[in-house]
Design a protein around this motif. Sequence first.
Motif, short mmCIF file in Angstrom:
data_model
loop_
_atom_site.label_atom_id
_atom_site.label_comp_id
_atom_site.label_asym_id
_atom_site.label_seq_id
_atom_site.Cartn_x
_atom_site.Cartn_y
_atom_site.Cartn_z
N ARG A 194 0.83 -1.21 0.00
CA ARG A 194 0.00 0.00 0.00
C ARG A 194 0.87 1.26 0.00
NH1 ARG A 194 -5.38 -1.45 3.63
NH2 ARG A 194 -5.60 -3.58 2.85
N PHE A 195 1.98 1.21 0.71
CA PHE A 195 2.92 2.33 0.60
C PHE A 195 3.37 2.48 -0.85
CE2 PHE A 195 3.70 1.80 5.25
CZ PHE A 195 3.56 3.13 5.63
N ALA A 196 3.59 1.36 -1.55
CA ALA A 196 4.00 1.41 -2.95
C ALA A 196 2.92 2.07 -3.81
CB ALA A 196 4.31 0.01 -3.46
N LEU A 197 1.66 1.74 -3.57
CA LEU A 197 0.57 2.36 -4.32
C LEU A 197 0.49 3.85 -4.05
CD1 LEU A 197 -2.23 -0.35 -3.89
CD2 LEU A 197 -1.15 0.36 -6.04
N VAL A 198 0.69 4.24 -2.79
CA VAL A 198 0.70 5.66 -2.44
C VAL A 198 1.83 6.36 -3.19
CG1 VAL A 198 1.15 7.31 -0.58
CG2 VAL A 198 -0.43 5.40 -0.21
N ALA A 199 3.01 5.76 -3.19
CA ALA A 199 4.15 6.35 -3.88
C ALA A 199 3.86 6.51 -5.38
CB ALA A 199 5.39 5.49 -3.67
N ASP A 200 3.27 5.49 -5.99
CA ASP A 200 2.95 5.56 -7.42
C ASP A 200 1.97 6.69 -7.71
OD1 ASP A 200 4.59 3.40 -7.98
OD2 ASP A 200 2.96 1.93 -7.97
N LEU A 212 12.83 6.36 0.45
CA LEU A 212 12.49 5.41 1.50
C LEU A 212 13.58 5.43 2.56
CD1 LEU A 212 11.35 2.31 -0.61
CD2 LEU A 212 9.94 4.16 0.31
N VAL A 213 13.17 5.45 3.83
CA VAL A 213 14.13 5.48 4.93
C VAL A 213 13.78 4.41 5.94
CG1 VAL A 213 14.63 7.94 4.65
CG2 VAL A 213 12.81 7.22 6.22
N GLY A 214 14.74 4.11 6.81
CA GLY A 214 14.55 3.13 7.87
C GLY A 214 15.91 2.66 8.35
N VAL A 215 15.89 1.86 9.40
CA VAL A 215 17.11 1.26 9.92
C VAL A 215 17.24 -0.16 9.39
CG1 VAL A 215 17.13 2.72 11.97
CG2 VAL A 215 15.92 0.54 12.04
N HIS A 228 7.10 -3.63 -5.11
CA HIS A 228 5.73 -3.41 -5.57
C HIS A 228 5.54 -2.11 -6.33
CE1 HIS A 228 4.80 -6.57 -2.56
NE2 HIS A 228 3.77 -6.82 -3.34
N ALA A 229 6.43 -1.15 -6.14
CA ALA A 229 6.26 0.16 -6.77
C ALA A 229 6.55 0.09 -8.27
CB ALA A 229 7.18 1.18 -6.11
N ARG A 230 5.78 0.85 -9.04
CA ARG A 230 5.98 0.92 -10.49
C ARG A 230 6.85 2.11 -10.88
NH1 ARG A 230 -0.04 -0.45 -13.01
NH2 ARG A 230 -0.24 -2.54 -12.10
N THR A 231 7.00 3.05 -9.97
CA THR A 231 7.81 4.23 -10.25
C THR A 231 9.15 4.12 -9.50
OG1 THR A 231 6.66 5.35 -8.44
CG2 THR A 231 5.87 5.76 -10.67
#
Length: 344
Positions: A194-200, A212-215, A228-231
């Motif tokens: 769903r994060f991927a869809l939001v990003a797209d 994208l960030v994180g540890v 999952h992201a298309r962009t």
Amino acid sequence: MRHVLVVKPCCLGDALMATPVLRALRTTYPDMTIDIAVTAWAAPAFDGHPAVRRLVPYPERPTLPRFFRLAQRLRAERYDAALGLDRSPWVGLLLWASGIPVRAGLAAGWRGLLYTHRVPPRPGRHESEQYLAVAARLGAVPRGLEPEFIVPEPIARAIRERVRHFRRPLIVIHPGGAINPGSRLLAKRWPPERFALVADRLTQVWGSTIILVGVATDRDATASVLAHARTPLIDWTDQLSWSELAALLAEADLFIGNDTGAGHLAAAVGTPTVSIFGPTSPLLYRPLGPKSVVIAPPASWELREPRDLRRLSTIADRLDISQVHVDQVVEAASRLLQGEQGTA
């Protein structure tokens, strides 16, 4: 009262929610020296804070021998007063054993007997307000509820240079979180697809750059978003210190993430923030700031008491974070971007 100890062991988001207390103490008592007892995990939340003289290491895993050794060290400091900003009985026991004469703490029942001034937690009141109620027992006057974090200028300058040529709006997404020492609460994570869809969708409408960030413990989440992201997305997972993340967030036009410390950090540096909640209470734990938005199932807003998710074998469907839909997050993000950038 010139020498005060604040105890806030964990975690990063909770520590940032305690920074309004530091601001209240600093402005009410400009000559006061403030030390903070905090675990190594949460210590970065206080890095460079102008009110803090010193960080005192707090045990990651409480045991009586460790606590009494720390109590002996604190007793030698001869603090005038202490604030216990945690419900754990270990905090009250530590301050009682330290012999600090004035001890204000967030506690009820028998735990309150460990403090000279106790503040029973009030259902439905945000944690920052709970902490400020404790500080009020020392006469501290609140100066706002927003968290604060000071980004060192050399780090801010380096991050500004690093993102200088990125296309705007610059959006930071943190799809992980919920893993701290001794706890792994993945029910707090929104599905990565769903994060991927939001990003797209945001990239399609806004032409944005998304980082994208994180540890290290977030790699599975960020890897899934990338898959999952298309962009095209930029992956800075496990590449930033806490201060570098703060500098990036200060440069960003928008932050999107789960109920994690990164959301509170975004609010602390003034970044428009969309936080996604599910099994935890936005009433108690949402990032506070004029540009902070929370998306959560309606039932999450009904939670008025802290819940230990480690003791729950299942999460009720009505509190499942997957109840939050992509459209809700995209709409909230777009409203914030319109406020920052004008109508798309």
